[in-house]
Design an enzyme around this catalytic site. Structure first.
Site, PDB file in Angstrom:
ATOM      1  N   ASP A  63      32.895  24.232  18.936  1.00 11.57           N
ATOM      2  CA  ASP A  63      32.332  24.539  20.253  1.00 11.57           C
ATOM      3  C   ASP A  63      30.944  25.159  20.153  1.00 11.57           C
ATOM      4  O   ASP A  63      30.525  25.906  21.015  1.00 11.57           O
ATOM      5  CB  ASP A  63      33.287  25.442  21.044  1.00 11.57           C
ATOM      6  CG  ASP A  63      33.557  26.739  20.323  1.00 11.57           C
ATOM      7  OD1 ASP A  63      33.108  26.859  19.167  1.00 11.57           O
ATOM      8  OD2 ASP A  63      34.194  27.613  20.906  1.00 11.57           O
ATOM      9  N   HIS A 266      11.843   7.517   7.930  1.00 13.59           N
ATOM     10  CA  HIS A 266      12.510   8.616   8.634  1.00 13.59           C
ATOM     11  C   HIS A 266      12.961   9.713   7.674  1.00 13.59           C
ATOM     12  O   HIS A 266      14.062  10.236   7.792  1.00 13.59           O
ATOM     13  CB  HIS A 266      13.693   8.093   9.465  1.00 13.59           C
ATOM     14  CG  HIS A 266      13.252   7.248  10.608  1.00 13.59           C
ATOM     15  ND1 HIS A 266      14.093   6.427  11.313  1.00 13.59           N
ATOM     16  CD2 HIS A 266      12.029   7.099  11.183  1.00 13.59           C
ATOM     17  CE1 HIS A 266      13.401   5.792  12.249  1.00 13.59           C
ATOM     18  NE2 HIS A 266      12.152   6.186  12.196  1.00 13.59           N
ATOM     19  N   ASP A 283       4.599  13.991   9.962  1.00 17.05           N
ATOM     20  CA  ASP A 283       4.793  13.380  11.285  1.00 17.05           C
ATOM     21  C   ASP A 283       5.556  14.401  12.103  1.00 17.05           C
ATOM     22  O   ASP A 283       6.761  14.595  11.910  1.00 17.05           O
ATOM     23  CB  ASP A 283       5.571  12.061  11.137  1.00 17.05           C
ATOM     24  CG  ASP A 283       5.735  11.321  12.472  1.00 17.05           C
ATOM     25  OD1 ASP A 283       5.467  11.917  13.533  1.00 17.05           O
ATOM     26  OD2 ASP A 283       6.161  10.150  12.435  1.00 17.05           O
ATOM     27  N   ASP A 294       3.172  13.341  19.504  1.00 15.50           N
ATOM     28  CA  ASP A 294       3.689  12.647  18.323  1.00 15.50           C
ATOM     29  C   ASP A 294       2.497  12.335  17.416  1.00 15.50           C
ATOM     30  O   ASP A 294       1.741  11.407  17.697  1.00 15.50           O
ATOM     31  CB  ASP A 294       4.400  11.368  18.809  1.00 15.50           C
ATOM     32  CG  ASP A 294       5.059  10.590  17.692  1.00 15.50           C
ATOM     33  OD1 ASP A 294       5.012  11.033  16.532  1.00 15.50           O
ATOM     34  OD2 ASP A 294       5.640   9.522  17.994  1.00 15.50           O
ATOM     35  N   HIS A 373       7.006  -1.613  10.621  1.00 16.02           N
ATOM     36  CA  HIS A 373       7.307  -1.123  11.980  1.00 16.02           C
ATOM     37  C   HIS A 373       6.200  -1.523  12.947  1.00 16.02           C
ATOM     38  O   HIS A 373       5.156  -2.030  12.548  1.00 16.02           O
ATOM     39  CB  HIS A 373       7.546   0.392  11.988  1.00 16.02           C
ATOM     40  CG  HIS A 373       6.378   1.224  11.519  1.00 16.02           C
ATOM     41  ND1 HIS A 373       5.275   1.460  12.299  1.00 16.02           N
ATOM     42  CD2 HIS A 373       6.149   1.883  10.351  1.00 16.02           C
ATOM     43  CE1 HIS A 373       4.423   2.240  11.644  1.00 16.02           C
ATOM     44  NE2 HIS A 373       4.920   2.497  10.455  1.00 16.02           N
ATOM     45  N   HIS A 377       4.233   3.086  20.456  1.00 18.48           N
ATOM     46  CA  HIS A 377       5.227   3.089  21.536  1.00 18.48           C
ATOM     47  C   HIS A 377       4.676   3.905  22.693  1.00 18.48           C
ATOM     48  O   HIS A 377       3.742   4.698  22.518  1.00 18.48           O
ATOM     49  CB  HIS A 377       6.559   3.684  21.033  1.00 18.48           C
ATOM     50  CG  HIS A 377       6.404   4.996  20.296  1.00 18.48           C
ATOM     51  ND1 HIS A 377       6.323   6.205  20.940  1.00 18.48           N
ATOM     52  CD2 HIS A 377       6.258   5.283  18.973  1.00 18.48           C
ATOM     53  CE1 HIS A 377       6.169   7.173  20.043  1.00 18.48           C
ATOM     54  NE2 HIS A 377       6.116   6.641  18.836  1.00 18.48           N
ATOM     55  N   HIS A 384       9.955   8.095  22.436  1.00 19.46           N
ATOM     56  CA  HIS A 384       9.847   6.646  22.600  1.00 19.46           C
ATOM     57  C   HIS A 384      10.108   6.419  24.085  1.00 19.46           C
ATOM     58  O   HIS A 384      11.246   6.263  24.516  1.00 19.46           O
ATOM     59  CB  HIS A 384      10.847   5.902  21.714  1.00 19.46           C
ATOM     60  CG  HIS A 384      10.515   6.028  20.253  1.00 19.46           C
ATOM     61  ND1 HIS A 384      11.202   5.385  19.266  1.00 19.46           N
ATOM     62  CD2 HIS A 384       9.531   6.716  19.616  1.00 19.46           C
ATOM     63  CE1 HIS A 384      10.666   5.681  18.079  1.00 19.46           C
ATOM     64  NE2 HIS A 384       9.668   6.497  18.276  1.00 19.46           N
ATOM     65  N   GLU A 407      -0.044   4.046  15.497  1.00 23.55           N
ATOM     66  CA  GLU A 407       0.418   4.606  14.232  1.00 23.55           C
ATOM     67  C   GLU A 407       0.658   3.566  13.140  1.00 23.55           C
ATOM     68  O   GLU A 407       1.768   3.427  12.645  1.00 23.55           O
ATOM     69  CB  GLU A 407       1.698   5.408  14.467  1.00 23.55           C
ATOM     70  CG  GLU A 407       2.772   4.698  15.287  1.00 23.55           C
ATOM     71  CD  GLU A 407       4.027   5.567  15.464  1.00 23.55           C
ATOM     72  OE1 GLU A 407       4.561   6.037  14.454  1.00 23.55           O
ATOM     73  OE2 GLU A 407       4.450   5.749  16.617  1.00 23.55           O
ATOM     74  N   TYR A 411       3.151   1.306   3.307  1.00 26.61           N
ATOM     75  CA  TYR A 411       4.161   2.011   2.518  1.00 26.61           C
ATOM     76  C   TYR A 411       4.457   1.177   1.280  1.00 26.61           C
ATOM     77  O   TYR A 411       5.016   0.083   1.391  1.00 26.61           O
ATOM     78  CB  TYR A 411       5.436   2.204   3.344  1.00 26.61           C
ATOM     79  CG  TYR A 411       5.136   2.753   4.727  1.00 26.61           C
ATOM     80  CD1 TYR A 411       4.986   4.117   4.941  1.00 26.61           C
ATOM     81  CD2 TYR A 411       4.942   1.892   5.815  1.00 26.61           C
ATOM     82  CE1 TYR A 411       4.665   4.610   6.207  1.00 26.61           C
ATOM     83  CE2 TYR A 411       4.624   2.368   7.073  1.00 26.61           C
ATOM     84  CZ  TYR A 411       4.487   3.733   7.271  1.00 26.61           C
ATOM     85  OH  TYR A 411       4.162   4.212   8.514  1.00 26.61           O
ATOM     86  N   ARG A 435       0.470   6.941   6.804  1.00 21.34           N
ATOM     87  CA  ARG A 435       0.534   6.612   8.228  1.00 21.34           C
ATOM     88  C   ARG A 435      -0.430   7.552   8.948  1.00 21.34           C
ATOM     89  O   ARG A 435      -0.549   8.721   8.575  1.00 21.34           O
ATOM     90  CB  ARG A 435       1.957   6.767   8.789  1.00 21.34           C
ATOM     91  CG  ARG A 435       2.025   6.515  10.301  1.00 21.34           C
ATOM     92  CD  ARG A 435       3.455   6.317  10.864  1.00 21.34           C
ATOM     93  NE  ARG A 435       4.306   7.472  10.754  1.00 21.34           N
ATOM     94  CZ  ARG A 435       5.278   7.628   9.866  1.00 21.34           C
ATOM     95  NH1 ARG A 435       5.521   6.688   8.980  1.00 21.34           N
ATOM     96  NH2 ARG A 435       6.022   8.725   9.837  1.00 21.34           N
ATOM     97  N   GLU A 437      -1.308   8.619  12.948  1.00 25.02           N
ATOM     98  CA  GLU A 437      -0.780   8.436  14.310  1.00 25.02           C
ATOM     99  C   GLU A 437      -1.477   9.355  15.306  1.00 25.02           C
ATOM    100  O   GLU A 437      -1.530  10.567  15.103  1.00 25.02           O
ATOM    101  CB  GLU A 437       0.735   8.727  14.328  1.00 25.02           C
ATOM    102  CG  GLU A 437       1.351   8.666  15.718  1.00 25.02           C
ATOM    103  CD  GLU A 437       2.862   8.834  15.708  1.00 25.02           C
ATOM    104  OE1 GLU A 437       3.392   9.507  14.787  1.00 25.02           O
ATOM    105  OE2 GLU A 437       3.521   8.295  16.616  1.00 25.02           O
TER     106      GLU A 437
END
Ligand code: GLY
Ligand code: MN
Ligand code: MN
Length: 463
Positions: A63, A266, A283, A294, A373, A377, A384, A407, A411, A435, A437
């Site tokens: 909980d 990720h 990121d 972002d 990718h 977005h 997103h 972005e 890689y 990357r 962005e």
């Protein structure tokens, strides 16, 4: 005390109570703007009824509860930030065009889980025409559905509520032959609401600028703080400390990826010790008043790129600048991605990491082992954010007020496998991940980069 626009005074049970809402100081959306949004929705749904369900109370384990975060559609139309709620928008109803169902006051429960607005105050504070306790939903909902020609609803994560709504619809369909009136279809309310959310109002932009500014500060601070020998989580802590200092929270799990970890899109473990000559990819973005930023930056921790890192970095930067240059009203969204891909592929071909006919490489996506990718977005109440990118064969054209991320990246995973017929990747490139962005607002003239305050030119990143 004079009542100005920062405050809202209501009368409850004979007592005047003033709620201190610092709309302007905290740059929050005003009640008037929520009302205007509902009116715009009403104008579009006419004789339909729109139903919105609050986000479910998230439970971590047993909980222990997460901090509650309202569903973005619900919040966009109401500003109401509690679970176990339903909002009904019924423009065709004589008196009750906007109805809230909320949790009633309950002192014992509130001692544990925090203050509830309650039914009476919900009606006043959120400008509802009527409010009911949520446990009266099944009894009260039919009166708002029975004269509607359509139900506007987005099937959501709350399966029980989806079923509740379908049951109400089924009940009305059953009596349709006798009544000759009632909803004969359900339409995804996103088809109406999300184009509205896609174009940000001045107030929304103010909040997005704030989220961007906090994120810019955090990145700049992290860049100064980072040293060889630190653990990735130490840098994560500094970034999130900067968010918290400004009343913001991480918009998504922060990625602090050093060395070859930068090739994992990720990566959120953030537990490696940073080595000399590593690149560090960060990121991270702040959520402020529900609005998100972002940002990604990649920089050499030792203050100097290796020759290979610099070549890859330059290429990603060139792709990002080319993509951003495509952002202006009237240009198709897709053109932003296409511009980035073309620059990346040309560069990878120059480096003999790709070979063959450029058009074929692009068409058949043979670059995907290096860039897997999309280039960005929509950004807003969701990281997103909602909104369509492409209408089948027809483009979604950019328009002022939209905010998108740009972005691109490259890689080169240590275990990278080129597609068949493409060259093997030399050892010297392996383990490099980059990357870059930024968050970009489409303006009437062209665009504005909301996150331009974090350096990204090679000279600025090297010491
Ligand atoms: N940080 C999530 C993204 O860049 O899309
Ligand atoms: Mn990101
Ligand atoms: Mn992003």
């Amino acid at each position: 005390m004079a009542l100005d626009r920062n405050y809202k005074q209501i009368q409850l049970s004979g007592h005047h109570i003033t709620f201190y809402f610092y709309y302007y100081k905290k740059r929050m959306t005003t009640p008037t703007e929520y009302q205007q949004r509902r009116e715009r929705l009403m104008a579009k749904i006419g004789s339909g009824t729109a139903i919105f369900r609050s986000a479910p109370m998230a439970v971590m384990h047993n909980d222990v509860e997460y901090i509650y975060r309202q569903d973005s559609d619900f919040f966009y139309l109401t500003g109401f930030n509690e679970p176990e709620a339903v909002a009904v928008i019924a423009p065709h109803h004589e008196e009750h065009k906007f109805v809230l169902f909320v949790q009633p006051k309950d002192l014992e429960k509130e001692t544990w889980t925090g203050e509830r607005t309650g039914v009476e105050a919900a009606k006043e504070l959120y400008d509802a025409d009527e409010a009911f306790p949520i446990n009266e939903l099944n009894e009260k909902l039919p009166q708002y559905l029975k004269n509607a020609d359509k139900i506007y609803y987005r099937l959501g994560r709350d399966r029980d509520f989806n079923n509740t709504l379908l049951q109400h619809w089924q009940n009305l369909l059953r009596v349709y032959p006798q009544a000759g009136t009632g909803p004969i279809a359900i339409q995804d309310v996103g088809t109406i609401l999300h184009p509205m959310r896609l174009v940000k109002s001045p107030t929304e932009l103010e909040q997005m600028r704030r989220a961007a500014a906090i994120s810019v500060d955090a990145h700049n601070y992290a860049m100064k703080f980072t040293k060889v020998g630190q653990f990735e989580y130490e840098i994560q802590a500094e970034i999130e400390y900067m968010f918290a200092r400004h009343g913001a929270t991480p918009a998504y799990p922060s990625i602090v990826a050093s060395g070859a970890n930068s090739c994992i899109l990720h990566y959120i473990e953030n537990n490696r010790q940073i080595q000399a000559n590593d690149l560090l990819l960060i990121d991270a973005g702040a959520a402020y008043n529900y609005y998100n930023a972002d940002i990604t930056r990649t920089f050499p921790v030792s203050g100097k790129f290796t020759p290979e890192q610099k070549i890859i970095y330059d290429l990603v930067l060139k792709a990002q600048l080319a993509a951003i240059d495509q952002i202006k009203p009237g240009n198709p969204y897709q053109q932003v991605h296409d511009a980035a891909v073309r620059v990346l592929v040309e560069g990878l071909m120059d480096l003999e990491l790709l070979k063959g006919d450029i058009e074929e490489i692009i068409k058949e996506e043979k670059y995907k082992p290096f860039y897997m990718h999309r280039t960005g977005h929509w950004l807003g109440l969701d990281v997103h954010d909602v909104g369509v990118y492409q209408w089948g064969e027809n483009p979604q054209n950019l328009q002022p007020g939209q905010v998108l991320t740009v972005e691109p990246g490259i890689y080169i995973n240590p275990n990278i496998k080129p597609v068949e017929g493409q060259p093997e990747v030399d050892e010297r490139w392996r383990g490099i991940g980059v990357r870059i962005e930024d968050d970009v607002l489409v303006t009437a003239e062209k665009h504005e980069i909301l996150t331009a305050g974090v350096p990204k030119l090679v000279d600025e990143l090297e010491e």
